[in-house]
Design an enzyme around this catalytic site. Structure first.
Site, PDB file in Angstrom:
ATOM      1  CE1 TYR A  12       1.356  -3.774  14.267  1.00  0.00           C
ATOM      2  CE2 TYR A  12       0.505  -3.501  12.050  1.00  0.00           C
ATOM      3  CZ  TYR A  12       1.046  -4.309  13.031  1.00  0.00           C
ATOM      4  OH  TYR A  12       1.274  -5.627  12.777  1.00  0.00           O
TER       5      TYR A  12
ATOM      6  CG  ASP B 143       4.160   3.615  10.088  1.00  0.00           C
ATOM      7  OD1 ASP B 143       4.471   2.833   9.178  1.00  0.00           O
ATOM      8  OD2 ASP B 143       3.165   3.439  10.803  1.00  0.00           O
TER       9      ASP B 143
HETATM   10 CU   LIG Z   1       2.892  -6.363  11.910  1.00  0.00          CU
END
Ligand SMILES: [Cu+2]
Length: 502
Positions: free
Chosen positions: A214, A130
């Site tokens: 996310y 990320d």
């Molecule tokens: Cu997860």
């Protein structure tokens, strides 16, 4: 697709089978989503609406916040530090001091990898970095008043780079606020019944990133007792692939009809560049170990040994709950007057599961950092990224902590850097759908013989005048009158039956 010619080279079809079925895609099913059902999380789209029985809970700070901000210099409750923001790491703390003493040169979130465990091609390639791939700063949310935190909020803007490399303003990417953190310390003198209780408070420096499905909420929390907590919260939408109607899978959990949420891990790396009263620091691994019964040193068998091992060479270490393993960062040339031990800070490495992928796998080779809980390296300018500077489509971790450690630098009594690795093995639950409740991890960095007493000893133990009894709003005394704790035999005193230490 060939990115240069924009020509489609191949179409990889995804397998949608269940347990025991082929890893290859079967016959093409044109109606692959017919058995899927709608899943909503936006309040106005929820079929049941939002719950109605939650009363307001407001945070009021009538005299304003206790912090002071001047540009990027923050001051609060003896803490003094600078905050910066960059496209790769998001918010970073610099030159963290308590009073006139330095604690941390630099504190940052360094990397996170999310490898998925579905063995079918091309899903074997699912592995996010990320920070290295997406950029935590680039993906940071523009935070909104009254939404992401409560109370009196200070926002910070930043400048990030757009895809052309041009500067781009990023408003409200960091928020700063104070938060009540429950009881700080308490004691009731059982002889007199006098209770003294104080409240802990934290200063929260927070930023939130959205990386595709996310969300991650990152926070540095400085407290009123000399501690720093580094917190990660994972939320958002779990990544799913199609699964045929009625089937289940070893690769994950069916969270909604037709939606298979694959098993995966989130492994975070925190970068700590300490400066405990200066840069002349040593990392010590402290284990508490049983000692066999011995007539000279342990005649009754109750003694246990606290074994301290300084880290002399750059190296990795693992958490060990069976030894209560603690990582201490000490300044060997400064001695605490009371304990006559070196001053320091400490943390307990979180004993969370490390990377599960086979060490020979592409996933493991790309994320060598994710295979140990602690890496100790020697400070070198520009070495900030646990998995190396370039993670996107990498085949091996280059310039990450594994390469740094391989230099075998002398790190004793020098300028060490500590990398704390932790995370969660996320085998999804149905309750993670359609949006996942936060999964929280906290790295608690605490003073250890840095001060000469509890640094929060002078916290006020004043009764909170806005607290009321349920139903009537009356003001029964809870901890004394006139803002002090008094003897009180009812709600806060002892019950007169204390016969044992405990
Ligand atoms: Cu997860």
């Amino acid at each position: 697709m060939d990115a240069h010619t924009r020509e489609i080279i191949r179409v990889d079809r995804l397998a949608t089978g269940g347990k025991g079925e082929s890893m290859e895609a079967g016959k093409i099913n044109k109606n692959v989503v017919d058995h899927c059902t709608a899943s909503e999380y936006v309040p106005e789209l929820l079929p049941q609406g939002v719950r109605k029985d939650l009363k307001p809970l407001n945070v009021l700070q009538p005299e304003g916040p206790s912090f002071k901000v001047q540009d990027n210099l923050l001051e609060w409750q003896n803490w003094r530090f600078r905050v910066s923001f960059n496209p790769r790491e998001g918010a970073v703390l610099h030159d963290v001091r308590y009073g006139d003493r330095s604690v941390m040169y630099r504190l940052s979130f360094s990397e996170m990898t999310v490898p998925y465990s579905d063995a079918r091609y091309p899903l074997v390639r699912k592995q996010a970095f990320d920070f290295g791939d997406g950029g935590a700063g680039t993906c940071a949310n523009n935070l909104a008043l009254g939404c992401d935190c409560l109370g009196v909020i200070k926002y910070f803007d930043a400048i990030v780079t757009d895809p052309e490399g041009k500067p781009e303003p990023a408003p409200n990417v960091i928020c700063l606020h104070e938060q009540d953190e429950g009881i700080a310390w308490k004691h009731t003198n059982w002889r007199t019944g006098r209770a003294v209780v104080t409240r802990n408070r934290v200063l929260v420096v927070q930023f939130i990133i959205t990386l595709a499905n996310y969300e991650y909420i990152f926070a540095y929390k400085l407290d009123t007792m000399g501690g720093i907590t580094v917190e990660t919260r994972a939320t958002g939408i779990v990544s799913v692939v199609s699964i045929d109607a009625g089937k289940t899978s070893d690769y994950g959990t069916v969270v909604s009809s037709g939606a298979l949420a694959q098993n995966h891990q989130h492994i975070f790396a925190i970068h700590l560049d300490p400066a405990i009263d200066g840069h002349n620091n040593t990392v010590v691994i402290e284990d508490s170990l049983p000692v066999p019964m011995n007539k000279d040193t342990n005649p009754r068998g109750n003694y246990y040994e606290v074994k301290k091992t300084p880290v002399t060479t750059s190296s990795w270490h693992d958490a060990d709950i069976t030894k209560n393993r603690v990582v201490k960062i000490i300044n060997p040339s400064k001695t605490n007057r009371i304990s006559q031990r070196p001053i320091g800070y400490k943390f307990t490495p979180m004993p969370t599961q490390l990377l599960l992928a086979d060490p020979e796998s592409l996933q493991a080779q790309r994320a060598l950092f994710a295979q140990h809980h602690i890496w100790v390296t020697k400070h070198k300018d520009g070495e900030l990224y646990a998995a190396g500077r370039y993670t996107l489509q990498s085949t091996r971790e280059h310039g990450g902590v594994a390469d740094m450690v391989a230099r075998k630098d002398d790190v004793e009594n020098g300028d060490p850097v500590i990398w704390s690795i932790f995370g969660l093995t996320h085998n999804p639950r149905v309750e993670d759908w359609p949006v996942m409740p936060v999964e929280i991890h906290e790295l608690k960095i605490r003073p250890c013989d840095f001060f000469e007493e509890n640094p929060g000893i002078d916290l006020p133990s004043k009764r909170n005048e806005t607290s009321v009894l349920v139903n009537n709003g009356g003001g029964q005394e809870c901890c004394g009158t006139n803002g002090t704790n008094g003897v009180n035999g009812h709600t806060n005193g002892t019950n007169g039956h204390i016969n044992h230490l405990g």
